[in-house]
Design a protein around this motif. Structure first.
Motif, PDB file in Angstrom:
ATOM      1  N   TRP A  92       0.745  -1.140   0.086  1.00  0.00           N
ATOM      2  CA  TRP A  92      -0.273   0.002  -0.004  1.00  0.00           C
ATOM      3  C   TRP A  92       0.700   1.095   0.016  1.00  0.00           C
ATOM      4  O   TRP A  92       1.642   1.484   0.988  1.00  0.00           O
ATOM      5  CB  TRP A  92      -0.700  -0.223   1.197  1.00  0.00           C
ATOM      6  CG  TRP A  92      -1.848   0.799   1.487  1.00  0.00           C
ATOM      7  CD1 TRP A  92      -3.105   1.206   0.793  1.00  0.00           C
ATOM      8  CD2 TRP A  92      -1.528   2.327   2.281  1.00  0.00           C
ATOM      9  NE1 TRP A  92      -3.685   2.293   1.243  1.00  0.00           N
ATOM     10  CE2 TRP A  92      -2.652   2.902   2.042  1.00  0.00           C
ATOM     11  CE3 TRP A  92      -0.699   2.465   3.290  1.00  0.00           C
ATOM     12  CZ2 TRP A  92      -3.192   4.183   2.752  1.00  0.00           C
ATOM     13  CZ3 TRP A  92      -0.925   3.601   3.796  1.00  0.00           C
ATOM     14  CH2 TRP A  92      -1.977   4.557   3.702  1.00  0.00           C
ATOM     15  N   THR A  93       0.877   2.052  -1.253  1.00  0.00           N
ATOM     16  CA  THR A  93       2.017   2.738  -1.367  1.00  0.00           C
ATOM     17  C   THR A  93       1.544   4.417  -1.041  1.00  0.00           C
ATOM     18  O   THR A  93       1.506   5.310  -1.983  1.00  0.00           O
ATOM     19  CB  THR A  93       2.170   2.759  -2.942  1.00  0.00           C
ATOM     20  OG1 THR A  93       2.300   1.200  -3.228  1.00  0.00           O
ATOM     21  CG2 THR A  93       3.689   3.076  -3.102  1.00  0.00           C
ATOM     22  N   SER A  94       1.402   4.734   0.024  1.00  0.00           N
ATOM     23  CA  SER A  94       1.137   6.138   0.628  1.00  0.00           C
ATOM     24  C   SER A  94       2.428   6.900   0.665  1.00  0.00           C
ATOM     25  O   SER A  94       3.449   6.654   1.266  1.00  0.00           O
ATOM     26  CB  SER A  94       0.567   6.073   2.026  1.00  0.00           C
ATOM     27  OG  SER A  94       0.212   7.259   2.528  1.00  0.00           O
TER      28      SER A  94
ATOM     29  N   TRP B  85      -9.366  -1.208   5.926  1.00  0.00           N
ATOM     30  CA  TRP B  85      -9.541  -2.157   5.002  1.00  0.00           C
ATOM     31  C   TRP B  85      -9.323  -3.526   5.687  1.00  0.00           C
ATOM     32  O   TRP B  85     -10.040  -4.675   5.320  1.00  0.00           O
ATOM     33  CB  TRP B  85      -8.591  -1.955   3.888  1.00  0.00           C
ATOM     34  CG  TRP B  85      -8.643  -3.016   2.689  1.00  0.00           C
ATOM     35  CD1 TRP B  85      -9.395  -2.690   1.667  1.00  0.00           C
ATOM     36  CD2 TRP B  85      -7.933  -4.268   2.706  1.00  0.00           C
ATOM     37  NE1 TRP B  85      -9.134  -4.059   0.911  1.00  0.00           N
ATOM     38  CE2 TRP B  85      -8.249  -4.852   1.417  1.00  0.00           C
ATOM     39  CE3 TRP B  85      -7.045  -4.849   3.369  1.00  0.00           C
ATOM     40  CZ2 TRP B  85      -7.974  -6.189   1.083  1.00  0.00           C
ATOM     41  CZ3 TRP B  85      -6.586  -6.038   3.246  1.00  0.00           C
ATOM     42  CH2 TRP B  85      -6.959  -6.674   1.959  1.00  0.00           C
ATOM     43  N   LEU B  86      -7.969  -3.563   6.694  1.00  0.00           N
ATOM     44  CA  LEU B  86      -7.946  -4.801   7.143  1.00  0.00           C
ATOM     45  C   LEU B  86      -8.914  -5.160   8.147  1.00  0.00           C
ATOM     46  O   LEU B  86      -9.269  -6.729   8.170  1.00  0.00           O
ATOM     47  CB  LEU B  86      -6.690  -4.461   7.888  1.00  0.00           C
ATOM     48  CG  LEU B  86      -5.265  -3.878   7.091  1.00  0.00           C
ATOM     49  CD1 LEU B  86      -4.069  -3.558   8.073  1.00  0.00           C
ATOM     50  CD2 LEU B  86      -4.871  -5.254   6.634  1.00  0.00           C
ATOM     51  N   GLU B  87      -9.467  -4.310   8.887  1.00  0.00           N
ATOM     52  CA  GLU B  87     -10.865  -4.793   9.393  1.00  0.00           C
ATOM     53  C   GLU B  87     -12.029  -5.393   8.632  1.00  0.00           C
ATOM     54  O   GLU B  87     -12.346  -6.373   9.021  1.00  0.00           O
ATOM     55  CB  GLU B  87     -11.242  -3.421  10.219  1.00  0.00           C
ATOM     56  CG  GLU B  87     -12.222  -3.782  11.346  1.00  0.00           C
ATOM     57  CD  GLU B  87     -11.452  -4.221  12.896  1.00  0.00           C
ATOM     58  OE1 GLU B  87     -11.943  -5.391  12.992  1.00  0.00           O
ATOM     59  OE2 GLU B  87     -10.670  -3.479  13.196  1.00  0.00           O
ATOM     60  N   GLU B  88     -12.333  -4.790   7.626  1.00  0.00           N
ATOM     61  CA  GLU B  88     -13.138  -5.390   6.575  1.00  0.00           C
ATOM     62  C   GLU B  88     -12.855  -6.722   6.082  1.00  0.00           C
ATOM     63  O   GLU B  88     -13.479  -7.462   5.893  1.00  0.00           O
ATOM     64  CB  GLU B  88     -13.472  -4.167   5.664  1.00  0.00           C
ATOM     65  CG  GLU B  88     -14.301  -2.953   6.318  1.00  0.00           C
ATOM     66  CD  GLU B  88     -14.066  -1.797   5.099  1.00  0.00           C
ATOM     67  OE1 GLU B  88     -13.645  -1.924   4.115  1.00  0.00           O
ATOM     68  OE2 GLU B  88     -14.583  -0.784   5.527  1.00  0.00           O
TER      69      GLU B  88
ATOM     70  N   SER C 177      -7.130   6.466  -0.626  1.00  0.00           N
ATOM     71  CA  SER C 177      -6.593   7.754   0.348  1.00  0.00           C
ATOM     72  C   SER C 177      -5.272   7.452   0.780  1.00  0.00           C
ATOM     73  O   SER C 177      -4.724   6.096   1.012  1.00  0.00           O
ATOM     74  CB  SER C 177      -7.386   7.715   1.361  1.00  0.00           C
ATOM     75  OG  SER C 177      -6.948   8.795   2.302  1.00  0.00           O
ATOM     76  N   THR C 178      -4.186   8.189   1.028  1.00  0.00           N
ATOM     77  CA  THR C 178      -3.075   8.086   1.685  1.00  0.00           C
ATOM     78  C   THR C 178      -3.065   7.969   3.191  1.00  0.00           C
ATOM     79  O   THR C 178      -2.245   7.817   3.694  1.00  0.00           O
ATOM     80  CB  THR C 178      -2.282   9.125   1.319  1.00  0.00           C
ATOM     81  OG1 THR C 178      -2.548  10.475   1.463  1.00  0.00           O
ATOM     82  CG2 THR C 178      -1.899   9.168  -0.174  1.00  0.00           C
ATOM     83  N   ASP C 179      -4.257   8.210   3.698  1.00  0.00           N
ATOM     84  CA  ASP C 179      -4.209   8.048   5.254  1.00  0.00           C
ATOM     85  C   ASP C 179      -4.192   6.688   5.519  1.00  0.00           C
ATOM     86  O   ASP C 179      -5.268   5.810   5.394  1.00  0.00           O
ATOM     87  CB  ASP C 179      -5.805   8.657   5.611  1.00  0.00           C
ATOM     88  CG  ASP C 179      -5.842   8.940   6.896  1.00  0.00           C
ATOM     89  OD1 ASP C 179      -4.971   8.225   7.912  1.00  0.00           O
ATOM     90  OD2 ASP C 179      -6.970   9.486   7.623  1.00  0.00           O
ATOM     91  N   PRO C 180      -3.429   6.674   6.808  1.00  0.00           N
ATOM     92  CA  PRO C 180      -3.020   5.109   7.302  1.00  0.00           C
ATOM     93  C   PRO C 180      -4.251   4.350   7.952  1.00  0.00           C
ATOM     94  O   PRO C 180      -4.700   3.301   7.579  1.00  0.00           O
ATOM     95  CB  PRO C 180      -1.933   5.201   8.178  1.00  0.00           C
ATOM     96  CG  PRO C 180      -1.323   6.344   7.590  1.00  0.00           C
ATOM     97  CD  PRO C 180      -2.177   7.342   7.189  1.00  0.00           C
ATOM     98  N   LYS C 181      -5.222   5.465   8.426  1.00  0.00           N
ATOM     99  CA  LYS C 181      -6.323   5.025   8.925  1.00  0.00           C
ATOM    100  C   LYS C 181      -7.554   4.307   7.899  1.00  0.00           C
ATOM    101  O   LYS C 181      -7.915   3.112   8.318  1.00  0.00           O
ATOM    102  CB  LYS C 181      -7.398   5.774   9.876  1.00  0.00           C
ATOM    103  CG  LYS C 181      -8.131   6.790   9.165  1.00  0.00           C
ATOM    104  CD  LYS C 181      -8.655   7.724  10.179  1.00  0.00           C
ATOM    105  CE  LYS C 181      -9.591   8.723   9.452  1.00  0.00           C
ATOM    106  NZ  LYS C 181      -8.469  10.030   8.912  1.00  0.00           N
ATOM    107  N   VAL C 182      -7.491   4.767   6.768  1.00  0.00           N
ATOM    108  CA  VAL C 182      -8.125   3.970   5.624  1.00  0.00           C
ATOM    109  C   VAL C 182      -7.624   2.590   5.419  1.00  0.00           C
ATOM    110  O   VAL C 182      -8.461   1.636   5.188  1.00  0.00           O
ATOM    111  CB  VAL C 182      -8.031   4.921   4.416  1.00  0.00           C
ATOM    112  CG1 VAL C 182      -8.699   3.839   3.361  1.00  0.00           C
ATOM    113  CG2 VAL C 182      -8.637   6.062   4.570  1.00  0.00           C
ATOM    114  N   LEU C 183      -6.332   2.373   5.503  1.00  0.00           N
ATOM    115  CA  LEU C 183      -5.647   0.981   5.656  1.00  0.00           C
ATOM    116  C   LEU C 183      -6.324   0.157   6.624  1.00  0.00           C
ATOM    117  O   LEU C 183      -6.520  -1.061   6.264  1.00  0.00           O
ATOM    118  CB  LEU C 183      -4.363   1.025   5.266  1.00  0.00           C
ATOM    119  CG  LEU C 183      -3.402  -0.438   5.275  1.00  0.00           C
ATOM    120  CD1 LEU C 183      -3.606  -1.180   4.149  1.00  0.00           C
ATOM    121  CD2 LEU C 183      -1.886  -0.197   5.736  1.00  0.00           C
TER     122      LEU C 183
END
Length: 642
Positions: free
Chosen positions: A205-207, A250-253, A241-247
């Protein structure tokens, strides 16, 4: 201090997983040793018995930048190479590892999945865009032109200026994106061989907002049944998005939807310009609050501390009293050198400082977001996981072995450059797993029972407890003692029940085909009762007839390196080092962590092998030798609540 030299064999390496020092047992230590145990001391074991070696970060020609550089090797070749097969590189050179790996994670970039093969093929959809045509012409020209073209692509990516037409054609929902993800998943499953070689499904994941590196690699515990229920996330708007919380979301989902499991690994904090380990109220994308620290602690149990783009353990500005902190530091600027580094940025970039900052955040929030295990990886974009100095195929195809490769800077901008000779032939991760399978290795990452090396396969055991003694070293089976009386690397010390200071059992064995060991050090970090963050490096075991000075510092080991022949001799140093060390400055009221750093004797860097093979002249200021090393995952101490 305890040390011992011995001839190394493959069998000795296996012994390193259970012990190091061989001393005649005292009668007191021997008494009762075999009571109520089977005759075979190896029966009924449940702990990991040998380190499994691998790479958590490798790119194939499917990655947008790797493909633009000219990498034509796809996942099948990368997997076969990691398993020990000889392959042909993208530049037509035969290449093979000295020793196969035990496992690997392929981490091709998710953004623009499917673009690189179409770029190389000159597909009409790519050439229809002016930028796509420009990048294609650079790729076809090869060499330096391909490198310039690829870095222009990277710059457009990091600045958010990729052409809309290309984004639409190679983002989630597009056929090319889905097809590429299926290719990645199926190739990993084809090469996964439980018990012999583990092939993990993963991605990067390339933020990289403003060119500040916030990349994370993701590793799935699962196979294709779960992996193909999803597509990986991207960072380019409007698709991601480049925001880590979006990653993290995704991991939670992913876990909720599939019942699978996943983890993320941050890397190259040294190119983040201080953004990798935030502590202020705000960070890129949000606030450092309870939600942030809990999410990062949950999803990032591991940190890639060393790789091709620099070593990220420590920095001399942050650790001025550490004479070994100035090792392969990349401290010029961000990833694309559009912003230069300032000293104030460094605290948010290096692993040791992050471990200290984690203690402070834990005091505030009750959760430590920077409680990570240590690992190394290559981040090679050649499909070739090479980390040996004499077999180094570099970062990208444009700088694979050739007489001119050190002349090509890694990156150059109007503000400065990172010269080609600064590329690092690093690194690998060793995992203490009970078996060579996805589930066992993944679980070892979750409990942080891993360690990093800059390439050599150094054996390393590290246990912490409250009652280790010198008698515990009087055996070739210290792991039995370590797991029984204490906890392994990556753990929290058990609750303190006496007035004792913590003691640590440490054993290191040289790579059987590598250099002898110089010394073993314990790095301690702690939070004082006044709220200050402190650190200290202790020399705890060393080779040869050296004596520590009044401050506990051990003199340099010397050097046997011959630059003209790119060689060294193991006439100094030790083949194995082991000790039990007790913290002489322990304060039970202070949060602390401890990790081990093992240093080899000096050896040549990869550029010296290039000098020998190609007869080239090296830059006058180039670093020719270094001391390769291993970093254990930490062991943490938390004061008891009153």
């Amino acid at each position: 201090m305890r040390w011992m030299s011995a001839a190394l064999t493959a069998s000795t390496l296996l012994l390193s997983t259970t012990a190091i020092a061989q001393v005649k047992p005292s009668e007191e230590a021997a008494e009762g040793t075999f009571a109520e145990k089977p005759f075979s001391p190896y029966a009924n074991r449940t702990f990991p018995e040998r380190p499994l070696w691998g790479d958590t970060h490798l790119h194939t020609g499917l990655s947008l930048d790797a493909g633009a550089f000219g990498n034509t090797l796809l996942p099948d070749t990368a997997w076969r190479f990691a398993k020990g097969e000889q392959v042909t590189s993208s530049t037509g050179q035969p290449v093979r590892l000295a020793r196969p790996l035990d496992w690997m994670v392929l981490t091709d970039h998710t953004d623009l999945m499917g673009f690189a093969p179409d770029l190389q093929a000159g597909k009409p959809g790519v050439l229809a865009d002016p930028k796509g045509l420009e990048w294609y012409e650079g790729y076809k020209a090869g060499g330096e032109e391909a490198g310039k073209s690829a870095f222009d692509l990277i710059t457009n990516f990091s600045q958010g200026t990729l052409p809309e037409l290309l984004l639409e054609s190679y983002s989630p929902g597009a056929d090319a994106f889905s097809f590429t993800w299926e290719h990645i998943v199926e190739a990993a499953e084809t090469h996964n061989d439980p018990g012999n070689f583990t092939a993990f499904i993963g991605f990067e994941w390339t933020s990289v907002p403003k060119g500040f590196n916030l990349h994370r690699n993701v590793m799935l515990r699962d196979g294709p049944v779960r992996a193909l229920q999803v597509v990986p996330p991207v960072t380019q708007p409007p698709y991601g998005s480049t925001d880590p919380k979006v990653l993290y979301e995704w991991l939670e989902e992913y876990q909720a939807k599939t019942g699978g499991r996943a983890v993320a690994f941050a890397h190259n904090g040294n190119l983040s310009n201080g953004w990798m380990f935030p502590t202020k109220d705000t960070y890129h994308g949000g606030k450092v609050n309870q939600d942030y620290v809990e999410a990062r602690a949950k999803w990032e149990p591991h940190y890639e501390v060393t790789q091709i783009k620099g070593d990220g353990e420590a920095h001399p500005f942050l650790s001025p009293d550490d004479s070994f902190a100035d090792y392969e530091n990349w401290d010029v600027g961000n990833l694309d050198l559009t912003e230069l580094k300032t000293d104030e940025m460094l605290a948010g970039e290096y692993a040791r400082e992050a471990l200290k900052l984690g203690l402070m955040l834990e005091e505030k929030f009750g959760v430590n977001p920077y409680k990570f295990g240590m690992g190394g990886a290559t981040d090679s974009h050649t499909s070739l996981a090479t980390a040996d100095e004499d077999n180094f195929f570099s970062k990208s195809v444009s700088v694979e072995p050739s007489p001119t490769r050190i002349e090509h800077p890694f990156i150059k901008s109007d503000l400065g450059e990172i010269p080609g000779d600064m590329i690092v032939a690093s690194g690998y991760t060793a995992v203490w797993a009970t078996e060579n399978t996805r589930s066992a290795i993944f679980d070892a990452f979750k409990r942080r029972e891993t360690y990093a090396t800059t390439g050599p396969r150094i054996g390393l055991r590290f246990f912490g407890g409250w009652e280790f003694s010198d008698d515990d070293m009087r055996t070739r089976m210290i792991a039995d003692v370590g797991y029984t009386k204490g906890v392994p690397m990556g753990s929290d010390l058990r609750p303190r029940e006496t007035d004792a200071a913590p003691s640590f059992m440490i054993a290191a064995l040289r790579d059987p085909i590598g250099a002898n060991l110089d010394r073993v050090q314990v790095v301690k970090g702690w939070l004082t009762e006044d709220g200050d963050l402190m650190e200290k490096v202790f020399d705890v075991a060393w080779s040869d007839d050296r004596t520590a000075d009044a401050s506990g510092n051990v003199p340099a080991v010397g050097s046997t390196v011959d630059i003209e022949t790119a060689s060294w001799s193991n006439t100094i140093g030790a083949s194995e080092l082991a000790t039990v060390w007790t913290d002489p400055e322990f304060n039970p009221a202070e949060r602390a962590f401890y990790y081990v750093r093992v240093l080899e004797i000096p050896t040549p860097r990869w550029i010296v092998y290039d000098k020998l093979r190609y007869g080239i002249e090296l830059p006058a200021d180039a670093v020719l030798t270094h001391q390769e090393r291993a970093y254990s995952s930490p062991i943490w101490y938390t004061p008891a609540e009153e």
